[in-house]
Design an enzyme around this catalytic site. Structure first.
Site, PDB file in Angstrom:
ATOM      1  N   HIS A  77       5.576   6.086  11.452  1.00 27.57           N
ATOM      2  CA  HIS A  77       5.064   5.776   9.909  1.00 27.57           C
ATOM      3  C   HIS A  77       3.916   6.924   9.800  1.00 27.57           C
ATOM      4  CE1 HIS A  77       3.442   4.164   6.510  1.00 27.57           C
ATOM      5  NE2 HIS A  77       3.405   2.787   6.695  1.00 27.57           N
ATOM      6  N   ARG A 109       0.852  -1.276   0.011  1.00 27.69           N
ATOM      7  CA  ARG A 109      -0.084   0.017   0.187  1.00 27.69           C
ATOM      8  C   ARG A 109       0.827   1.566  -0.054  1.00 27.69           C
ATOM      9  NH1 ARG A 109      -2.899  -3.740   1.728  1.00 27.69           N
ATOM     10  NH2 ARG A 109      -1.054  -4.220   2.816  1.00 27.69           N
ATOM     11  N   THR A 110       1.793   1.436   1.049  1.00 25.95           N
ATOM     12  CA  THR A 110       2.595   2.663   0.988  1.00 25.95           C
ATOM     13  C   THR A 110       3.148   2.850  -0.257  1.00 25.95           C
ATOM     14  OG1 THR A 110       2.769   2.089   3.311  1.00 25.95           O
ATOM     15  CG2 THR A 110       4.019   3.846   2.497  1.00 25.95           C
ATOM     16  N   ARG A 161      11.586   3.879   3.074  1.00 24.93           N
ATOM     17  CA  ARG A 161      11.075   2.995   4.043  1.00 24.93           C
ATOM     18  C   ARG A 161      12.591   2.104   4.415  1.00 24.93           C
ATOM     19  NH1 ARG A 161       6.064  -1.005   4.310  1.00 24.93           N
ATOM     20  NH2 ARG A 161       5.268   0.892   4.893  1.00 24.93           N
ATOM     21  N   LYS A 188      25.877  -3.857  -2.586  1.00 22.42           N
ATOM     22  CA  LYS A 188      27.055  -3.690  -2.718  1.00 22.42           C
ATOM     23  C   LYS A 188      27.779  -2.988  -1.481  1.00 22.42           C
ATOM     24  CE  LYS A 188      26.510  -3.034  -7.658  1.00 22.42           C
ATOM     25  NZ  LYS A 188      26.545  -1.873  -9.068  1.00 22.42           N
TER      26      LYS A 188
HETATM   27  C1  NCD Z   1       1.939  -0.797   8.088  1.00 22.31           C
HETATM   28  C2  NCD Z   1       3.578  -0.673   8.290  1.00 22.31           C
HETATM   29  O1  NCD Z   1       4.224  -0.936   7.332  1.00 22.31           O
HETATM   30  O2  NCD Z   1       3.839  -0.479   9.334  1.00 22.31           O
HETATM   31  N1  NCD Z   1       1.613  -1.238   6.905  1.00 22.31           N
HETATM   32  C3  NCD Z   1       1.444  -0.022   5.938  1.00 22.31           C
HETATM   33  O3  NCD Z   1       2.133   0.774   5.892  1.00 22.31           O
HETATM   34  N2  NCD Z   1      -0.055  -0.065   5.571  1.00 22.31           N
HETATM   35  C4  NCD Z   1       1.519  -1.903   9.134  1.00 22.31           C
HETATM   36  C5  NCD Z   1       2.094  -3.428   9.153  1.00 22.31           C
HETATM   37  O4  NCD Z   1       2.893  -3.666   8.418  1.00 22.31           O
HETATM   38  O5  NCD Z   1       1.572  -4.209  10.093  1.00 22.31           O
END
Ligand code: NCD
Length: 305
Positions: A129, A51-52, A101, A80
């Site tokens: 997040h 999703r993100t 991320r 590397k």
């Molecule tokens: C979350 C995350 O990556 O922290 N997912 C997301 O971005 N919607 C929640 C999760 O992974 O449980």
């Protein structure tokens, strides 16, 4: 230039402006489809995401911009031995804004020191997040019509769940919010949240270990997955993973206008039979993630419709 690393990097007024912009985008999509023409978003994902990353990319495309990036550390020069600092310094020459991320807490914060363009934290380890939080706030705003005066239950892995940490920090700044923390003792929220957020600001909270004892009090329940990848010991994960399962029987104890949120991905913690209940908001929440990221990209790039 502004980065988004921690949800409190944005003031309440700035968050409210992003919410208003997202709501306007939802109502007038055509107005926004070229505002980021010739702009590029880089997505640097050193950890898995559906999703993100995809909602960031869809958001930039719907603003008329372009996207580039990688979706795993394996396909970047990290394999590397390149440092995060070097990767970010280079990518900031190619893109106008970066969503990143990383499994290490603080990596996007560090990246913000060496980047020439805005850095957005798209999840750093078990820490924060903030764009999921913007998604959650927009969802609450659309479902409840307000961001104050409600009781929210946060359920599951409150220790490693970064979405929980960021959401608590953000909601703690609104009036009249009561927090109910539902977790096994091994997965309680970190102490710094209790002392620095709840106690310091005199915010009402309680910690419980079952859903049934609080279900009827909640206006919102925020379910979370037990974060398998952050456990040191597989046996602990297996023992804790199915502690809470929201199903139709438990929903019988809940208010008629409960809102059920989940950042997704779901594993077992919400039974599929709940998906048809009008109180289930989590797929609408995933859609809100795209709109709020459109609003955030515009805000950080200083772009107007
Ligand atoms: C979350 C995350 O990556 O922290 N997912 C997301 O971005 N919607 C929640 C999760 O992974 O449980």
């Amino acid at each position: 230039m502004k980065h988004l690393i921690d949800p409190t990097d944005l003031s309440v007024a700035e968050i409210d402006e992003i919410m208003e912009l997202a709501l306007d985008i939802i109502d007038h999509k055509d107005k926004y489809n070229e505002v980021c023409k010739h702009k590029k978003l880089a997505t640097l994902f050193f950890e898995p995401s559906t999703r993100t990353r995809l909602s960031f990319e869809a958001a930039m495309m719907e603003l008329g911009g372009n996207v580039l990036g990688f979706s795993s550390a394996d396909s970047s020069s990290a394999t590397k031995g390149e440092s995060v600092g070097d990767t970010v310094r280079v990518v900031s020459c190619y893109a106008d804004i970066i969503a990143m991320r990383h499994p290490k807490e603080g990596a996007p914060h560090f990246a913000s020191f060496v980047s020439d363009v805005p850095i957005i934290n798209a999840g750093d380890g078990g820490h924060n997040h903030p764009t999921q939080t913007l998604t959650d706030l927009l969802t609450i705003r659309r479902e409840k019509g307000r961001l104050n005066n409600f009781t929210i239950g946060l359920c599951g892995d409150l220790k490693f769940g970064r979405t929980v940490h960021s959401l608590i920090k953000a909601l703690a700044r609104y009036e009249g919010i009561k927090f109910v923390l539902i977790s096994p003792k091994e997965l309680r929220v970190p102490d710094y949240i209790i002392t620095e957020v709840f106690e310091k600001n005199n915010i009402e909270y309680k910690e419980v270990s079952t859903m049934e004892e609080v279900m009827g009090e909640l206006d919102i329940i925020y379910m979370t997955r037990v974060q398998k990848e952050r456990f040191f010991n597989e046996a602990d994960y297996v023992r804790l993973k199915d502690t809470y399962i929201l199903d139709r029987a438990k929903l019988k104890l809940a208010k008629e206008d409960l809102s059920i949120l989940h950042p997704l991905p779901r594993v077992n913690e919400i039974a599929v039979e709940v998906d048809d209940d009008p109180r289930a908001c989590y797929f609408r929440q995933a859609l809100n993630g795209k709109y709020v990221r459109m609003a955030l990209i515009m805000t950080l790039l200083g772009v107007k419709a």
